[in-house]
Design a protein around this motif. Structure first.
Motif, PDB file in Angstrom:
ATOM      1  N   THR A  39       4.678   0.260 -15.275  1.00 32.21           N
ATOM      2  CA  THR A  39       3.725  -0.416 -15.011  1.00 32.21           C
ATOM      3  C   THR A  39       4.041  -0.965 -13.533  1.00 32.21           C
ATOM      4  OG1 THR A  39       1.833  -0.009 -16.384  1.00 32.21           O
ATOM      5  CG2 THR A  39       1.486  -0.965 -14.504  1.00 32.21           C
ATOM      6  N   THR A  40       4.656  -1.944 -13.938  1.00 37.41           N
ATOM      7  CA  THR A  40       5.946  -2.502 -12.814  1.00 37.41           C
ATOM      8  C   THR A  40       6.316  -1.767 -12.125  1.00 37.41           C
ATOM      9  OG1 THR A  40       4.969  -4.612 -14.527  1.00 37.41           O
ATOM     10  CG2 THR A  40       7.387  -5.050 -12.731  1.00 37.41           C
ATOM     11  N   LYS A  41       7.364  -1.268 -12.855  1.00 42.32           N
ATOM     12  CA  LYS A  41       8.215  -0.816 -12.140  1.00 42.32           C
ATOM     13  C   LYS A  41       7.269   0.537 -11.319  1.00 42.32           C
ATOM     14  CE  LYS A  41      11.481   2.760 -12.719  1.00 42.32           C
ATOM     15  NZ  LYS A  41      11.686   4.710 -12.370  1.00 42.32           N
ATOM     16  N   LEU A  42       6.845   1.315 -11.572  1.00 45.94           N
ATOM     17  CA  LEU A  42       5.313   1.785 -10.592  1.00 45.94           C
ATOM     18  C   LEU A  42       4.033   1.358  -9.567  1.00 45.94           C
ATOM     19  CD1 LEU A  42       3.967   4.858 -10.135  1.00 45.94           C
ATOM     20  CD2 LEU A  42       1.840   4.189 -11.911  1.00 45.94           C
ATOM     21  N   VAL A  43       4.566  -0.168 -10.263  1.00 47.34           N
ATOM     22  CA  VAL A  43       3.649  -0.654  -8.854  1.00 47.34           C
ATOM     23  C   VAL A  43       4.793  -1.074  -7.575  1.00 47.34           C
ATOM     24  CG1 VAL A  43       2.365  -2.464  -7.928  1.00 47.34           C
ATOM     25  CG2 VAL A  43       2.199  -1.655  -9.890  1.00 47.34           C
ATOM     26  N   ALA A  44       6.047  -1.736  -8.065  1.00 53.66           N
ATOM     27  CA  ALA A  44       6.994  -1.503  -7.038  1.00 53.66           C
ATOM     28  C   ALA A  44       7.518  -0.532  -6.072  1.00 53.66           C
ATOM     29  CB  ALA A  44       7.919  -2.256  -7.907  1.00 53.66           C
ATOM     30  N   ASP A  45       7.676   0.871  -7.157  1.00 53.47           N
ATOM     31  CA  ASP A  45       8.032   2.593  -6.463  1.00 53.47           C
ATOM     32  C   ASP A  45       6.497   2.683  -4.856  1.00 53.47           C
ATOM     33  OD1 ASP A  45      10.181   2.545  -7.373  1.00 53.47           O
ATOM     34  OD2 ASP A  45       9.025   3.817  -9.392  1.00 53.47           O
ATOM     35  N   VAL A  46       5.398   2.283  -5.387  1.00 56.22           N
ATOM     36  CA  VAL A  46       4.385   2.848  -4.269  1.00 56.22           C
ATOM     37  C   VAL A  46       4.560   1.715  -3.293  1.00 56.22           C
ATOM     38  CG1 VAL A  46       1.741   2.301  -4.159  1.00 56.22           C
ATOM     39  CG2 VAL A  46       2.826   3.570  -6.223  1.00 56.22           C
ATOM     40  N   THR A  47       4.327   0.636  -3.661  1.00 52.75           N
ATOM     41  CA  THR A  47       4.886  -0.622  -2.983  1.00 52.75           C
ATOM     42  C   THR A  47       6.282  -0.081  -1.739  1.00 52.75           C
ATOM     43  OG1 THR A  47       3.762  -2.395  -4.517  1.00 52.75           O
ATOM     44  CG2 THR A  47       5.241  -3.158  -2.456  1.00 52.75           C
ATOM     45  N   ASP A  48       6.727   0.272  -1.728  1.00 55.54           N
ATOM     46  CA  ASP A  48       8.231   0.652  -1.811  1.00 55.54           C
ATOM     47  C   ASP A  48       7.320   1.875  -0.457  1.00 55.54           C
ATOM     48  OD1 ASP A  48       9.528  -0.673  -2.837  1.00 55.54           O
ATOM     49  OD2 ASP A  48      10.590   0.163  -3.427  1.00 55.54           O
ATOM     50  N   GLN A  49       7.022   3.019  -0.896  1.00 53.52           N
ATOM     51  CA  GLN A  49       6.444   4.231  -0.293  1.00 53.52           C
ATOM     52  C   GLN A  49       5.350   3.453   0.321  1.00 53.52           C
ATOM     53  OE1 GLN A  49       5.640   6.810  -2.943  1.00 53.52           O
ATOM     54  NE2 GLN A  49       7.925   7.034  -3.253  1.00 53.52           N
ATOM     55  N   ALA A  50       4.946   2.446   0.274  1.00 52.61           N
ATOM     56  CA  ALA A  50       3.183   2.363   1.008  1.00 52.61           C
ATOM     57  C   ALA A  50       3.547   1.762   2.743  1.00 52.61           C
ATOM     58  CB  ALA A  50       2.237   1.472   0.356  1.00 52.61           C
ATOM     59  N   VAL A  51       4.612   0.638   2.109  1.00 52.96           N
ATOM     60  CA  VAL A  51       4.759  -0.358   3.088  1.00 52.96           C
ATOM     61  C   VAL A  51       5.024   0.435   4.517  1.00 52.96           C
ATOM     62  CG1 VAL A  51       6.184  -1.556   3.685  1.00 52.96           C
ATOM     63  CG2 VAL A  51       5.700  -2.037   1.995  1.00 52.96           C
ATOM     64  N   PRO A  52       6.902   1.472   4.775  1.00 51.38           N
ATOM     65  CA  PRO A  52       6.329   2.314   5.678  1.00 51.38           C
ATOM     66  C   PRO A  52       4.809   2.804   6.387  1.00 51.38           C
ATOM     67  CG  PRO A  52       8.661   2.839   4.287  1.00 51.38           C
ATOM     68  CD  PRO A  52       7.120   1.761   3.461  1.00 51.38           C
ATOM     69  N   LEU A  53       4.642   4.097   5.500  1.00 50.73           N
ATOM     70  CA  LEU A  53       3.244   4.645   5.555  1.00 50.73           C
ATOM     71  C   LEU A  53       2.475   3.924   6.208  1.00 50.73           C
ATOM     72  CD1 LEU A  53       2.356   6.171   2.071  1.00 50.73           C
ATOM     73  CD2 LEU A  53       3.378   7.790   3.816  1.00 50.73           C
ATOM     74  N   LEU A  54       1.822   2.649   6.073  1.00 53.55           N
ATOM     75  CA  LEU A  54       1.547   1.943   6.311  1.00 53.55           C
ATOM     76  C   LEU A  54       2.069   0.971   8.038  1.00 53.55           C
ATOM     77  CD1 LEU A  54      -0.299  -0.784   4.206  1.00 53.55           C
ATOM     78  CD2 LEU A  54      -1.965   0.853   4.631  1.00 53.55           C
ATOM     79  N   ALA A  55       3.410   1.287   8.015  1.00 57.48           N
ATOM     80  CA  ALA A  55       3.316   0.713   9.278  1.00 57.48           C
ATOM     81  C   ALA A  55       3.400   2.465  10.577  1.00 57.48           C
ATOM     82  CB  ALA A  55       5.264   0.486   9.146  1.00 57.48           C
ATOM     83  N   ASP A  56       3.536   3.517   9.451  1.00 60.24           N
ATOM     84  CA  ASP A  56       3.288   4.459  10.195  1.00 60.24           C
ATOM     85  C   ASP A  56       1.675   4.829  10.729  1.00 60.24           C
ATOM     86  OD1 ASP A  56       6.026   5.521  10.506  1.00 60.24           O
ATOM     87  OD2 ASP A  56       5.731   6.984   8.890  1.00 60.24           O
ATOM     88  N   ALA A  57       1.054   4.549  10.132  1.00 66.50           N
ATOM     89  CA  ALA A  57      -0.391   4.258  10.278  1.00 66.50           C
ATOM     90  C   ALA A  57      -0.450   3.654  11.437  1.00 66.50           C
ATOM     91  CB  ALA A  57      -1.541   4.482   8.836  1.00 66.50           C
ATOM     92  N   SER A  58      -0.276   2.052  10.946  1.00 70.22           N
ATOM     93  CA  SER A  58      -0.824   1.071  12.101  1.00 70.22           C
ATOM     94  C   SER A  58      -0.224   1.514  13.986  1.00 70.22           C
ATOM     95  CB  SER A  58       0.146   0.120  12.086  1.00 70.22           C
ATOM     96  OG  SER A  58       0.097  -1.046  12.916  1.00 70.22           O
ATOM     97  N   SER A  59       1.086   2.328  13.879  1.00 71.88           N
ATOM     98  CA  SER A  59       1.504   3.108  15.039  1.00 71.88           C
ATOM     99  C   SER A  59       0.767   4.389  15.378  1.00 71.88           C
ATOM    100  CB  SER A  59       2.848   3.606  14.582  1.00 71.88           C
ATOM    101  OG  SER A  59       2.975   4.472  15.853  1.00 71.88           O
ATOM    102  N   ALA A  60       0.023   4.851  14.660  1.00 72.05           N
ATOM    103  CA  ALA A  60      -0.881   5.923  14.605  1.00 72.05           C
ATOM    104  C   ALA A  60      -2.078   5.688  15.788  1.00 72.05           C
ATOM    105  CB  ALA A  60      -0.883   6.943  14.025  1.00 72.05           C
TER     106      ALA A  60
END
Length: 151
Positions: A39-60
């Motif tokens: 679970t800790t590994k999964l949360v870390a992976d999701v966080t690593d992928q979510a941060v760029p997605l949130l940056a793209d969403a903010s830019s959009a």
């Protein structure tokens, strides 16, 4: 021989029960630790992928806001142009409308007063039609109307 008393048998049974219980708890805790690691590994992976997605969403969202601001400016400009065109139309109508109607009426009166030479041949042929309030009336009906007015 040594005889085993009832209390000793009960003590052995309790010791075996506790050994089995501790074994089950150790297995459960080991599996829970593995689940927590995954679970800790999964949360870390999701966080690593979510941060760029949130940056793209903010830019959009920022880009969309910029476009909305542009559309709002265009809409206000169109509204201003529409009001200016309406004012211009009103000015032109009031300036030229009255005089043009008067000139047209004068021209009609002059034509009517001077008479037209092609009216007689058209009456003789009987194929001429009269227009009354946007309608064409056949010659036979026109003659009936004219007879009623003459009598």
């Amino acid at each position: 021989m040594h005889t085993v008393s009832g209390g000793e048998v009960a003590g052995i049974l309790v010791a075996v029960f506790w050994a089995i219980l501790v074994s089950f708890l150790a297995v459960a805790l080991a599996r829970l630790a593995q689940t927590l690691k995954a679970t800790t590994k999964l949360v870390a992976d999701v966080t690593d992928q979510a941060v760029p997605l949130l940056a793209d969403a903010s830019s959009a969202v920022r880009s969309a806001q910029t476009q909305i601001d542009r559309v709002d400016a265009i809409a206000s400009d169109v509204q201003e142009v529409t009001s200016n065109a309406s004012a211009l139309s009103t000015t032109v109508a009031s300036t030229f409308g009255g005089p043009l109607v008067k000139v047209a009426a004068f021209g009609y009166g002059v034509r009517r007063a001077l008479g037209r030479k092609d009216v007689e041949p058209a009456k003789a042929s009987g194929s001429r039609r009269t227009v009354i309030v946007g309608r064409t009336v056949p010659a036979a009906r026109r003659e009936k109307r004219n007879r009623g007015k003459r009598d």
